[in-house]
Design an enzyme around this catalytic site. Structure first.
Site, PDB file in Angstrom:
ATOM      1  N   HIS A 189     100.012  -3.614 -66.508  1.00 18.53           N
ATOM      2  CA  HIS A 189      99.133  -3.103 -66.671  1.00 18.53           C
ATOM      3  C   HIS A 189      97.814  -3.692 -66.858  1.00 18.53           C
ATOM      4  CE1 HIS A 189     101.917  -0.832 -69.711  1.00 18.53           C
ATOM      5  NE2 HIS A 189     102.030  -0.439 -68.471  1.00 18.53           N
ATOM      6  N   THR A 190      97.121  -3.678 -65.389  1.00 20.39           N
ATOM      7  CA  THR A 190      95.921  -4.336 -65.240  1.00 20.39           C
ATOM      8  C   THR A 190      94.632  -3.481 -65.317  1.00 20.39           C
ATOM      9  OG1 THR A 190      96.138  -3.677 -62.895  1.00 20.39           O
ATOM     10  CG2 THR A 190      96.948  -6.006 -63.587  1.00 20.39           C
TER      11      THR A 190
END
Lengths: 591, 239
Positions: free
Chosen positions: A518-519
């Site tokens: 999850h960037t």
């Protein structure tokens, strides 16, 4: 002049969750919408029926529907004094590469963020004062509140068919749900999944410990459902081929299952597949965009003119497209000026791995997000006075993996990795291993950012994006606090062997097993053009007919998976375009 | 043509008035379904007998390695009999072996451990160079090839590779090579028999994994019980 296609009202870059839901809204409103997708067409019937989907090697190990590093990668370094080098092999980031984007292969944990996550700055100042923030942390409000987003969360859940147990409806606490969640206007479209054996053990012990366990909202839906777009979905069969896989049952929420079937019926919509957008084109005065340039798989360049440009690729690709297109001022970590590439944040993971003595957890019966969670240590749900950090984590018992290639290395530290000892240890571990995951918040830091790499290029000779990232002091402290909670629960549930990890204790690497994908951030929404690239409607402050959707808009990450929040924001922006922008094209918020 | 030149020439082409229309696949007016089309995995030839990438000597050595990493015992057959070497041979002949998904543009600079491998070689090249380097070492140390060492000598060598204490020369990162060999052998043992390993689903029976089953709604209520499910595979291609 490149080959120009007929002008569209709207061009959408990337047909994942954000791109497909906004395309559906705008095409249904009668606009001519052209989507441009880098990957190929993929659908349930042809590409992942049960006879094709049940193949760990092809999908989970070789990652056949992910965007390969060969096509586009990024360079990475831990700090600005290092030389960034390209991520050459598969990493923990799982970018989509097909119609449906990462929404095709995601695990389907379908969260709303906590109200605190949208206003972390003002709420922290109000409760603790500025001293709670460690030096260099870039904490800012989003310009939208949970209550404003609630109707769009509700709409997205009705499109996705989400399964879950409401915890707060119109201010009333509902037993069995999450008492810390933002108030909902109504419950979930489908009831929660049947919990696993491991989920049940976790529920029993955390209840005894005084916490508030509840089922993680799931896009692997529990019942047959007809969604808000009239698309039929089937019930989940707990087959366990979810994360990194398509779904053969039309039961995992995805653009392919939930949106694209309706979207393809819109006569004013078309999608160009296997076609990559090179950059957004601007008018001579630089104040508006005129469309995009693209390159087909035949290597021929073309142009798609449009009145509105929606940037809806993966977070990393959105940031890079903005940098390559020269829209918005790039962030400079020395002067702290500029906004594109600013506010990169990730997810601070902590774990307890535990082994029971003699269980049959039957780990192959699962979904990508079959989990029970406690939010007692998430967001600002507990008193942070004297702790030296903000945020926390959702702590969950996750039953999401029973596939043997992936699990063959999940053994107690002292166990051998091969030979007869490994076989014996793995046979035991397969039925007795469980994990408690602390999925933590993440806040940006002034020294961590994206820019264009000076050395490494993509296949067309254009610079790759460069990521400069390591965990900050807030991450380290929150991760350590959560690690201890995970470890305590692991002992309480009866783990005879327990190992616990705070990932932020080590330097960040893109290659850590069980790390997040999850960037977040890089083109963030906000209230001030000096610290955000977009206004509260995800509209560029600088070029008013460019809207940028996705987790790239998030100034910080919640202790949750990001998908439903970015889907709700796409619907929020669709409404603003339909009801405000079309009538009076221009900035929707005055800078 | 340099890759760098590709874009500029494409753009120059695009500037010419005789440019052909970009032939993007444009989909509209419903879902583009074709009867009888399913996305089956690409399988390396040959499917039975013969070798796809390895020489016979390399295949024998891969089999010997697989038998030490996953030895036969009362839990299961060994890695060689399970078909791990055949599996690896086919994988190395295909996209995996060719590094089809890897970013392989230069420069190749050794970085920090956090930055991951910067090897210029494909998996197939790493196997070939690695097996040759191991045999060269065995020739120096034992005056025998690897396959003729006894089991405890083979285990000693594997332990030294695992710990990174064995020097296999300039072109071979010993620890990376060990990790790749172990990963590929495990894949051959646990992947669907479709790919040439996991004979008779031996590994799945060993741990109680039901394989290519797609519906557990009738079993999820049986919590904490030993289920004894007979496993299913897509196609058994080991026979």
């Amino acid at each position: 002049m490149a080959h120009a296609r007929p002008k569209a009202d709207v061009v959408v870059i990337g047909l994942g969750w954000s791109g497909s839901v906004i395309a559906e809204e705008l095409a249904r409103a009668g606009l001519k919408v052209v989507a441009i997708e880098r990957g190929a067409w993929r659908d349930t019937a042809s590409d992942f029926p049960p006879s094709v989907d049940t193949d760990e090697l092809r999908w989970a190990t070789r990652k056949e529907i992910l965007q390969p590093p060969k096509l586009e990668t990024y360079t990475f370094r831990n700090n600005a004094s290092q030389q960034a080098l390209p991520v050459r092999e598969w990493s923990n980031l799982t970018l989509g590469y097909n119609v449906g984007g990462a929404g095709t292969h995601w695990a389907a944990a379908s969260w709303r963020f906590n109200p605190f996550d949208f206003q972390p700055y003002s709420k922290t100042i109000e409760r603790y004062g500025k001293g709670q923030l460690v030096p260099g942390l870039q904490v800012q409000d989003w310009g939208i509140t949970y209550d404003e987003l609630e109707p769009f969360y509700d709409r997205f859940e009705r499109i996705a068919g989400t399964s879950g147990q409401a915890g707060v409806v119109n201010g009333d606490i509902i037993p069995g749900g999450n008492p810390f969640e933002g108030s909902r206007s109504r419950g979930y479209p489908t009831p929660p999944l049947v919990p696993s054996r491991w989920n049940d053990i976790f529920t029993e012990k955390t209840t005894e410990m005084g916490y508030h366990p509840f089922p993680v909202p799931a896009g692997t839906i529990s019942r047959a459902y007809v969604n808000a777009l009239g698309v039929h979905m089937g019930p989940c069969t707990y087959c366990g081929y979810c994360q990194l896989f398509g779904c053969g049952n039309w039961s995992k929420s995805s653009p392919n299952a939930c949106v694209v079937p309706a979207l393809m019926r819109q006569p004013t919509f078309e999608v160009m597949t296997e076609t990559e957008v090179l950059h957004i084109n601007k008018s001579a005065d630089g104040k508006t965009a005129t469309g995009v340039s693209f390159i087909g798989k035949d290597g021929v360049v073309g142009e798609q003119p449009a009145d509105i440009v929606i940037v809806a690729a993966y977070q990393l690709d959105n940031v890079r497209l903005m940098l390559l297109s020269g829209i918005g001022q790039p962030y400079d970590p020395r002067t702290k000026q500029g906004v594109i590439g600013r506010n990169y944040s990730f997810q601070t993971l902590s774990y307890a791995y535990l082994w029971f003595e003699n269980e049959y957890l039957n780990p192959f019966i699962n979904t990508g997000c079959l989990a029970i969670q406690i939010d007692d240590f998430n967001a600002d749900n507990f008193d942070h006075t004297g702790l030296g950090f903000i945020g926390g984590a959702g702590i969950q018992s996750l039953s999401n993996n029973g596939l043997p290639i992936g699990m063959a290395g999940v053994l107690p530290k002292q166990a051998p990795a091969w030979g007869k000892g490994w076989k014996k240890a793995f046979q035991h571990s397969y039925q007795n291993w469980a994990m408690i995951q602390g999925q933590g918040t993440s806040y940006a830091h002034e020294a961590m950012y994206f820019d264009l790499d000076p050395t490494y290029k993509d296949n067309y000779g254009r610079p790759l994006m460069r990521m400069t990232f390591d965990y900050n002091l807030n991450d380290k402290r929150s991760g350590e606090f959560i690690r201890k909670q995970c470890e305590a629960i692991a002992h309480a549930v009866g783990g005879t062997q327990v190992e616990s990890y705070n990932f932020a204790n080590d330097h960040y690497t893109p290659f850590r097993a069980n790390d997040s994908s999850h960037t977040i951030g890089g083109v963030v929404m906000g209230t001030d053009p000096k610290t955000s690239a977009l206004n509260r409607y995800q509209q560029s402050w600088d070029v008013h007919n460019v809207f940028v959707l996705g987790a790239s808009s998030f100034p910080n990450n919640g202790g949750f998976n990001p998908t439903v929040t970015l889907g709700a924001l796409a619907l929020w922006t669709a409404k603003a375009i339909r009801e405000q922008y079309l009538h009076n094209p221009g900035p929707l918020v005055q800078a | 043509m340099q890759r760098r030149d590709f874009l500029s020439s494409a753009l120059a082409l695009a500037a010419a008035s005789t440019l052909p229309a970009a032939r993007a696949d444009v989909v509209s007016g419903g879902q583009p379904w074709e009867p009888g089309k399913a996305s089956v995995p690409p399988l390396a030839a040959p499917r039975q007998g013969g070798l796809a990438f390895f020489t016979q000597a390399e295949l024998d050595m891969a089999g010997a390695l697989a038998d030490r990493l996953i030895p036969a015992d009362d839990l299961s057959i060994g890695g060689k009999e399970a078909g791990c070497a055949v599996f690896i041979d086919r994988q190395l002949a295909g996209d995996y072996g060719k590094g089809a998904t890897l970013y392989r543009l230069g420069r190749f600079v050794k970085g920090t451990p956090e930055q991951g491998t910067q090897s210029p070689f494909t998996p197939a090249e790493r196997w070939r160079k690695g097996l040759a380097a191991i045999d060269a070492y065995c020739g120096r140390a034992y005056s025998k090839p690897f396959v003729q060492l006894d089991a405890s000598q083979q285990d000693d060598l594997l332990h030294a590779m695992e710990n990174g204490t064995l020097d296999l020369g300039r072109e071979v990162e010993t620890k990376e090579l060990f990790e790749q060999i172990l990963a590929n052998v495990r894949e051959g043992f646990f992947a669907d028999p479709l790919y040439g390993g996991n004979k008779n689903m031996a590994s799945w029976k060993m741990i109680g994994f039901p394989g290519a089953r797609y519906d557990f709604r009738d079993l999820i209520g049986k919590k904490g019980q030993k289920l004894q499910i007979i496993p299913t595979s897509l196609v058994d291609n080991t026979l």
